[in-house]
Design an enzyme around this catalytic site. Structure first.
Site, PDB file in Angstrom:
ATOM      1  N   TYR A 253      -7.337  18.591 -26.728  1.00  0.00           N
ATOM      2  CA  TYR A 253      -7.402  18.477 -28.184  1.00  0.00           C
ATOM      3  C   TYR A 253      -7.365  17.016 -28.634  1.00  0.00           C
ATOM      4  O   TYR A 253      -6.527  16.242 -28.174  1.00  0.00           O
ATOM      5  CB  TYR A 253      -6.227  19.220 -28.831  1.00  0.00           C
ATOM      6  CG  TYR A 253      -6.414  20.709 -28.859  1.00  0.00           C
ATOM      7  CD1 TYR A 253      -7.393  21.293 -29.668  1.00  0.00           C
ATOM      8  CD2 TYR A 253      -5.611  21.529 -28.071  1.00  0.00           C
ATOM      9  CE1 TYR A 253      -7.553  22.675 -29.688  1.00  0.00           C
ATOM     10  CE2 TYR A 253      -5.770  22.910 -28.100  1.00  0.00           C
ATOM     11  CZ  TYR A 253      -6.740  23.476 -28.911  1.00  0.00           C
ATOM     12  OH  TYR A 253      -6.910  24.830 -28.935  1.00  0.00           O
TER      13      TYR A 253
ATOM     14  N   LYS B  81      25.096  32.553 -20.642  1.00  0.00           N
ATOM     15  CA  LYS B  81      24.487  32.798 -21.955  1.00  0.00           C
ATOM     16  C   LYS B  81      23.010  32.409 -21.938  1.00  0.00           C
ATOM     17  O   LYS B  81      22.570  31.698 -21.023  1.00  0.00           O
ATOM     18  CB  LYS B  81      25.232  31.981 -23.012  1.00  0.00           C
ATOM     19  CG  LYS B  81      25.107  30.478 -22.822  1.00  0.00           C
ATOM     20  CD  LYS B  81      26.025  29.706 -23.762  1.00  0.00           C
ATOM     21  CE  LYS B  81      25.871  28.222 -23.551  1.00  0.00           C
ATOM     22  NZ  LYS B  81      26.965  27.459 -24.162  1.00  0.00           N
TER      23      LYS B  81
HETATM   24  C1  PLP Z   1      27.545  26.569 -23.249  1.00  0.00           C
HETATM   25  C2  PLP Z   1      29.015  26.442 -23.262  1.00  0.00           C
HETATM   26  C3  PLP Z   1      29.705  26.050 -22.113  1.00  0.00           C
HETATM   27  C4  PLP Z   1      29.000  25.570 -20.858  1.00  0.00           C
HETATM   28  O1  PLP Z   1      28.551  24.252 -21.053  1.00  0.00           O
HETATM   29  P1  PLP Z   1      27.825  23.401 -19.898  1.00  0.00           P
HETATM   30  O2  PLP Z   1      27.813  22.031 -20.451  1.00  0.00           O
HETATM   31  O3  PLP Z   1      26.458  23.976 -19.750  1.00  0.00           O
HETATM   32  O4  PLP Z   1      28.635  23.524 -18.671  1.00  0.00           O
HETATM   33  C5  PLP Z   1      31.074  26.097 -22.150  1.00  0.00           C
HETATM   34  N1  PLP Z   1      31.751  26.462 -23.269  1.00  0.00           N
HETATM   35  C6  PLP Z   1      31.117  26.813 -24.399  1.00  0.00           C
HETATM   36  C7  PLP Z   1      31.886  27.196 -25.599  1.00  0.00           C
HETATM   37  C8  PLP Z   1      29.729  26.805 -24.443  1.00  0.00           C
HETATM   38  O5  PLP Z   1      29.104  27.143 -25.571  1.00  0.00           O
END
Ligand code: PLP
Length: 391
Positions: free
Chosen positions: A284, A37
């Protein structure tokens, strides 16, 4: 073409090695879904999803239908799990491209069922994964509220309950107490699902922390008891980083951490070098003032590229294999490092923002520690304008 010298390099080989490592760690206990994702945690879906599939991943996890369509075009044969499901109007595309939506609300099932009926799909042809709220109070249906949702999976509907999932929200707490309570709630949900006469195939729980710490065994036990197959969903570990545990790291995690390889390096090049006298203001508001005659190097990277503004005066980057402090405020498109102590720095020199150079390494954990966030955010904040290039 992008000639501005600020880029991210992605080792798809490291990613594939990480997938195989995690898959071995899971062994025969579970299917390992590759979480890709948010543009593969900022690592580029286009580079990472095909690499994960080549390494053996049969399932990819994405956030939205939009991301899923991109994953589908890259990986025509993978199963694509859409973690936040279909929004109104997205059902038809999800079905046409054989995506697998997560659902927990009636309106989500309405959307899918409507799209399936419009497409003339037959009974049980649309696989849905049902999310259980086992304690996080984010998404999912609570075990005691399952009745009306389960009633949607009758014999004549196009919808088929293929999987059940939940998210463990404190898997990085080494006492495991919260996991235990959540898995008990999950099991309660599974009992209700079985009582309704439904037989989902997959039980999906746990992310990187659960897999690296050995917590998968509990999930696999519950799945076996219910005649289901376990699935685990690591993200961060796939990119070579292990979550930090509190209050202390389990031995299994310390061991597993050694098997993970960083996938991403973020690099820039020195644009120019100047000498400034003692007392010169830098950046800045002059939050840094030269304490002696100094040499400063200008870098074409700023907070618009995802270099956190709070890193100014608080962190270092690598040049010529040495740490050079970021001085003054990080600007939108530029940053300045102090190279007074590093001989011979000149325009064109490679600067490492994240990754290794010589014997030194700067990790996402280091940036996260300096800015009060987590490595997940450090990676996903790297700006879209920074090109991701295969190594
Ligand atoms: C992002 C996510 C994961 C993966 O999590 P990590 O801690 O990056 O391994 C797994 N399950 C769900 C529902 C998520 O949203």
């Amino acid at each position: 073409m992008n000639l501005r010298p600020c880029r991210v390099e992605i080792s798809t080989r490291a990613l594939a090695d990480n997938y195989r490592f995690l898959s071995n760690l899971a062994g025969s206990a579970a299917e390992v879904l590759a979480m890709v994702k948010a543009d593969a945690y900022g690592h580029s879906l286009a580079l990472c999803a095909p690499a994960a599939v080549r390494a053996g991943a049969r399932w990819l996890g994405v956030t939205s239908v939009e991301e899923a369509l991109q994953a589908r075009s890259l990986c025509p044969d993978a199963r694509v799990l859409v973690m936040t499901g279909c929004f109104p109007g997205e059902g038809a595309a999800a079905l046409r491209h054989n995506l697998t939506p997560v659902a927990w609300d009636q309106w989500q099932l309405d959307e899918l069922e409507g799209a399936a009926r419009s497409a003339g799909l037959g009974a049980g042809s649309v696989a849905v994964h049902l999310e259980i709220d086992s304690g996080m109070s984010r998404q999912g249906v609570a075990p005691e509220d399952l009745g009306p949702i389960l009633a949607r999976f009758g014999a004549e509907t196009p919808l088929r309950l293929e999987g059940v999932l939940t998210h463990l929200y404190a898997a990085d707490e080494s006492d495991g107490l919260t996991d235990h309570a959540q898995l008990a709630r999950l099991d309660e949900a599974l009992a209700r699902i079985a009582a309704a006469g439904l037989k989902p195939n997959w039980l999906s729980a746990g992310a990187s922390a659960t897999l690296l710490s050995g917590g998968l065994a509990q999930v696999a036990d519950i799945a076996a008891k219910r005649g289901m197959k376990a699935m685990i969903r690591p993200g961060l570990a796939l990119y070579g980083v292990a979550p930090q545990f509190v209050p202390d790291e389990p031995a299994a995690v310390t061991e597993a951490r050694k098997g993970l390889k960083p996938v991403l390096s973020w690099k820039a090049q020195v644009a120019s070098v100047r000498s400034v006298p003692v007392g010169a203001a830098v950046g800045y508001n002059g939050t840094f003032v030269a304490t002696e005659p100094m040499r400063l190097a200008l870098l074409p990277v700023g907070y618009a590229d995802g270099l956190d503004r709070r890193l100014g005066n608080r962190s270092s980057l690598l040049v010529r294999g040495q740490r050079a402090p970021l001085v003054g405020r990080v600007s939108m498109d530029l940053a300045v490092i102090d190279v007074t102590e590093i001989d011979g720095v000149e325009p064109g020199d490679e600067v490492v923002i994240l990754g290794a150079q010589g014997a030194e390494t700067i990790t996402a954990d280091e940036h996260a520690g300096a800015t009060g966030t987590i490595p997940w955010e450090v990676f996903t904040r790297i700006g879209a304008r920074v090109p991701r290039l295969p190594l």
